[in-house]
Design a protein around this motif. Structure first.
Motif, mmCIF file in Angstrom:
data_model
loop_
_atom_site.group_PDB
_atom_site.id
_atom_site.type_symbol
_atom_site.label_atom_id
_atom_site.label_comp_id
_atom_site.label_asym_id
_atom_site.label_seq_id
_atom_site.Cartn_x
_atom_site.Cartn_y
_atom_site.Cartn_z
ATOM 1 N N PRO A 1 0.833 -1.202 0.000
ATOM 2 C CA PRO A 1 0.000 0.000 0.000
ATOM 3 C C PRO A 1 0.867 1.250 0.000
ATOM 4 O O PRO A 1 1.933 1.274 0.601
ATOM 5 N N VAL A 2 0.414 2.247 -0.708
ATOM 6 C CA VAL A 2 1.196 3.475 -0.834
ATOM 7 C C VAL A 2 0.405 4.649 -0.287
ATOM 8 O O VAL A 2 -0.784 4.576 -0.091
ATOM 9 N N ALA A 3 1.117 5.742 -0.058
ATOM 10 C CA ALA A 3 0.471 6.905 0.544
ATOM 11 C C ALA A 3 -0.576 7.512 -0.385
ATOM 12 O O ALA A 3 -1.623 7.944 0.038
ATOM 13 N N GLU B 1 -20.216 8.876 2.704
ATOM 14 C CA GLU B 1 -21.540 8.655 2.106
ATOM 15 C C GLU B 1 -21.691 7.192 1.696
ATOM 16 O O GLU B 1 -22.774 6.613 1.819
ATOM 17 N N THR B 2 -20.618 6.591 1.214
ATOM 18 C CA THR B 2 -20.684 5.186 0.791
ATOM 19 C C THR B 2 -20.874 4.269 2.002
ATOM 20 O O THR B 2 -21.597 3.270 1.937
ATOM 21 N N TYR C 1 -10.655 1.703 -11.416
ATOM 22 C CA TYR C 1 -10.337 0.357 -10.931
ATOM 23 C C TYR C 1 -11.517 -0.492 -10.479
ATOM 24 O O TYR C 1 -11.399 -1.723 -10.471
ATOM 25 N N TYR D 1 -4.598 -0.573 -5.534
ATOM 26 C CA TYR D 1 -5.953 -0.659 -4.969
ATOM 27 C C TYR D 1 -6.712 -1.851 -5.549
ATOM 28 O O TYR D 1 -7.395 -2.580 -4.844
ATOM 29 N N ALA E 1 -15.001 -0.107 0.155
ATOM 30 C CA ALA E 1 -13.610 0.305 -0.090
ATOM 31 C C ALA E 1 -13.580 1.830 -0.115
ATOM 32 O O ALA E 1 -14.135 2.443 -1.022
ATOM 33 N N SER F 1 -16.136 7.792 -8.007
ATOM 34 C CA SER F 1 -15.194 8.915 -8.059
ATOM 35 C C SER F 1 -14.200 8.694 -9.186
ATOM 36 O O SER F 1 -14.162 7.622 -9.801
ATOM 37 N N VAL F 2 -13.390 9.688 -9.393
ATOM 38 C CA VAL F 2 -12.393 9.595 -10.459
ATOM 39 C C VAL F 2 -11.435 8.420 -10.204
ATOM 40 O O VAL F 2 -10.937 7.804 -11.146
ATOM 41 N N ASP F 3 -11.202 8.068 -8.961
ATOM 42 C CA ASP F 3 -10.346 6.917 -8.653
ATOM 43 C C ASP F 3 -11.028 5.607 -9.057
ATOM 44 O O ASP F 3 -10.432 4.748 -9.699
ATOM 45 N N ALA G 1 -5.448 -5.031 -4.079
ATOM 46 C CA ALA G 1 -5.807 -5.159 -2.664
ATOM 47 C C ALA G 1 -7.279 -5.541 -2.517
ATOM 48 O O ALA G 1 -7.625 -6.433 -1.733
ATOM 49 N N TYR H 1 0.291 16.766 -6.015
ATOM 50 C CA TYR H 1 -1.153 16.893 -5.878
ATOM 51 C C TYR H 1 -1.538 18.334 -6.170
ATOM 52 O O TYR H 1 -0.962 19.263 -5.619
ATOM 53 N N ILE I 1 -7.313 1.221 2.291
ATOM 54 C CA ILE I 1 -6.069 0.791 1.640
ATOM 55 C C ILE I 1 -5.096 1.958 1.754
ATOM 56 O O ILE I 1 -5.289 3.002 1.115
ATOM 57 N N ALA I 2 -4.109 1.789 2.601
ATOM 58 C CA ALA I 2 -3.220 2.923 2.875
ATOM 59 C C ALA I 2 -1.925 2.419 3.488
ATOM 60 O O ALA I 2 -1.846 1.282 3.968
ATOM 61 N N GLU I 3 -0.948 3.303 3.463
ATOM 62 C CA GLU I 3 0.334 2.976 4.077
ATOM 63 C C GLU I 3 0.156 2.877 5.593
ATOM 64 O O GLU I 3 0.688 1.981 6.233
ATOM 65 N N PHE J 1 -18.077 1.087 -3.558
ATOM 66 C CA PHE J 1 -17.030 2.106 -3.727
ATOM 67 C C PHE J 1 -17.728 3.459 -3.891
ATOM 68 O O PHE J 1 -18.813 3.522 -4.469
ATOM 69 N N PRO J 2 -17.079 4.542 -3.488
ATOM 70 C CA PRO J 2 -17.609 5.843 -3.890
ATOM 71 C C PRO J 2 -17.469 5.940 -5.414
ATOM 72 O O PRO J 2 -16.518 5.395 -5.967
ATOM 73 N N THR K 1 -22.104 10.296 -5.509
ATOM 74 C CA THR K 1 -21.886 11.193 -4.370
ATOM 75 C C THR K 1 -23.084 12.125 -4.171
ATOM 76 O O THR K 1 -23.890 12.308 -5.079
ATOM 77 N N ASN K 2 -23.161 12.687 -2.982
ATOM 78 C CA ASN K 2 -24.227 13.632 -2.620
ATOM 79 C C ASN K 2 -25.625 13.018 -2.658
ATOM 80 O O ASN K 2 -26.605 13.715 -2.885
#
Ligand code: FAD
Lengths: 255, 61
Positions: free
Chosen positions: A2-4, B22-23, A38, A11, B8, A32-34, A14, A124, B43-45, A29-30, A93-94
């Protein structure tokens, strides 16, 4: 590994490993753009059912049903997933109001598989704020619809909202006309007023698209000169009357 | 009914995204009267940093 920062491959691996280990019925999942990248990949690789951008999800008997808005949001479509043991859903969302109550769930660790990320996080960039106000966070809203008649009439309702400590919102035609910024539009193609406690709808007929953004509000006060307007079907309090006259009355009470 | 509801979540710059909360709310609503449990995956460091934020009433793990 896992990364920051977000790495799609990491993801994806995982979540797939988690799904393999835990055999969930649903993975949410939300939307979202992420997750655009995936979540469908997780579904494809896992052989799971999948629906994206869902606005509702429920069990009908034992069967999972997800609701999506289709045909440019004109229709709501129910999707079911026969014979899928696991279903991936990305949630718009929302739409759902975050739960405020805290709990004390069990905490466990899961070692994510070693994955070679194909992308590298460099920096970022904070997205530019485009809206003048975030109506999704407002607790008290006063919204105007086409009943406001003309652009120059909007200002008096802005002043009224300000004097009551309310945030001014609107229906889509008002935003489409450019009389108020799009960020103030309530509804399916605008925003859901997630945190709103009191919603005053003035000169708004109550289309399904508008109600999608506010029907959950506990206290809805509708002011409309048409007693048959749909907004009254969800209003807690209704006034059949002219919004300008009611506004004048309110001004008299609160000034 | 078997099979849990897995959420997730996502984060940026060390903060959980509002959409993640919200999820989780969607999961809690879905869970409703079923006997399914809800697990939230971070999922994180350093996933520990997010435990408090995702520990909502109705979340089991
Ligand atoms: C894909 C799609 C997405 C959409 N998304 C949204 C959305 O996010 N939000 C949204 O709002 N709409 C949305 N719409 C538009 C929606 O279908 C309606 O057209 C819109 O909500 C109507 O706005 P309104 O209630 O202000 O106007 P109208 O339906 O014209 O209603 C005006 C109301 O004002 C009342 N009125 C008039 N004069 C007065 C007065 N002096 N005093 C009191 N009452 C008065 C009338 O009786 C009437 O009920 C969407 C449509 C589509 C197709």
């Amino acid at each position: 590994m896992p990364v920051a920062s977000f790495q799609s491959d990491v993801y994806e691996a995982a979540v797939l490993a988690l799904a393999e280990a835990r055999k969930p019925a649903v993975i949410l999942f939300p939307h979202s753009v992420d997750t655009w990248g995936y979540a469908p990949a997780v579904a494809m690789r896992g052989g799971f059912g999948c629906a994206t951008d869902v606005i509702d999800v429920k069990y009908d008997g034992g069967d999972l049903v997800a609701v999506r808005a289709v045909y440019a949001e004109k229709l709501h479509m129910e999707v079911d997933f026969p014979e899928r043991e696991t279903v991936v859903l990305t949630v718009r969302t929302n739409v759902f109001k975050p739960t405020e109550a805290d709990g004390s769930p069990a905490v466990s660790e899961f070692a994510a598989p070693q994955t070679q990320a194909r992308t590298e996080h460099i920096t970022y960039i904070e997205p530019e704020q485009t809206g003048d106000v975030d109506i999704s966070q407002a607790e008290y809203m006063l919204s105007v619809g086409r009943g406001v008649g003309e652009e120059e009439n909007v200002e008096q309702f802005k002043e009224l909202a300000d004097s009551l400590g309310f945030t001014l919102g609107c229906s889509r035609p008002i935003a489409d006309n450019g009389w108020l910024p799009k960020s103030r539009q309530v509804g399916q193609s605008g925003k859901t007023v997630v945190k709103c406690k009191v919603y005053v709808a003035m000169g708004i007929s109550g289309s399904v698209q508008h109600m999608a953004g506010m029907k959950h509000v506990p206290s809805i006060i509708a002011i409309n000169k048409d007693a048959e307007a749909s907004i009254f079907t969800i209003a807690k309090y209704g006034v059949v009357g002219d919004m300008f006259e009611i506004a004048e009355e309110l001004r008299g009470h609160f000034s | 009914m078997t099979g849990e509801i897995l959420v997730a979540v996502e984060h940026r710059q060390g903060a959980l995204s509002p959409a993640s909360l919200e999820t989780i709310a969607a999961a809690i609503e879905l869970k409703g009267d079923t006997d399914r449990s809800i697990a939230v995956a971070v999922i994180a460091e350093k996933p520990d940093d997010f435990v408090a934020q995702v520990s909502k009433a109705g979340v089991d793990e």
